[in-house]
Design an enzyme around this catalytic site. Structure first.
Site, PDB file in Angstrom:
ATOM      1  N   PRO A   8      65.342 -34.942  10.189  1.00  0.00           N
ATOM      2  CA  PRO A   8      66.169 -35.996  10.791  1.00  0.00           C
ATOM      3  C   PRO A   8      65.623 -37.419  10.685  1.00  0.00           C
ATOM      4  CG  PRO A   8      65.010 -34.797  12.492  1.00  0.00           C
ATOM      5  CD  PRO A   8      64.682 -34.112  11.197  1.00  0.00           C
ATOM      6  N   CYS A   9      65.627 -37.953   9.476  1.00  0.00           N
ATOM      7  CA  CYS A   9      65.183 -39.333   9.271  1.00  0.00           C
ATOM      8  C   CYS A   9      66.101 -40.329   9.978  1.00  0.00           C
ATOM      9  CB  CYS A   9      65.069 -39.644   7.786  1.00  0.00           C
ATOM     10  SG  CYS A   9      66.539 -39.275   6.826  1.00  0.00           S
TER      11      CYS A   9
END
Length: 165
Positions: free
Chosen positions: A125-126
């Protein structure tokens, strides 16, 4: 042989690639960086489990992915990507906080570069990484998508639910 599959999602077309069921790449089709597909073979049935989990994520029914990943990058990049996976659903961290977490205080910009090279969007989850001021900053899929993903997670986050929901 690398297989790939393109699926529709609430944020547009997504391409999943790897050696099914192991995912090496998940990107928005019109993302700023698109890997070469030389030698890739399209398989519209590949990654069925990952596609199912993505559907549940977008429906607000899944907060943690259980997908086998093959993250390829430098040691520093892999440390950053592992740290991203520890950010709880519905929460955010700053680039500086990630730098501290991986034992590289002062390396916020390097964390930002590694974050930008994340090959497996959403699952790693950047989009949960923001600027120190709380401002949304860079996202390969565009800031509108980053905002959409964060809003989705806030809406369905266990912390946002009350007894009477």
């Amino acid at each position: 042989m690398i297989e790939y599959r393109t699926v529709d999602s609430p944020i547009g077309l997504l391409t999943l690639a790897g050696r099914d069921p192991v995912l090496t790449n998940l990107r928005m089709v019109d993302q700023t960086y698109e890997p070469s597909r030389t030698g890739w073979t399209e398989n519209p049935r590949a990654f069925a489990g990952a596609v199912e989990q993505l559907g549940a994520y977008f429906a607000g029914e899944l907060t943690e992915f259980d997908i086998e990943l093959d993250l390829r990058g430098s040691e520093f990049q892999r440390r950053v990507w592992r740290a991203l996976q520890t950010i709880p659903y519905g929460e955010t961290r700053s680039y500086g906080e990630i730098a501290e977490q991986i034992g590289a205080p002062g390396a916020a910009r390097a964390v930002g570069l590694a974050n930008g090279h994340n090959p497996i969007a959403i699952v790693v989850p950047c989009h949960r990484v923001i600027g120190a001021s709380g401002k949304l900053t860079g996202y390969g899929g565009g800031l509108d998508r980053k905002q959409t993903l964060l809003a989705l997670e806030r809406r369905h986050s266990p912390a946002s639910l009350t007894l009477f929901d």
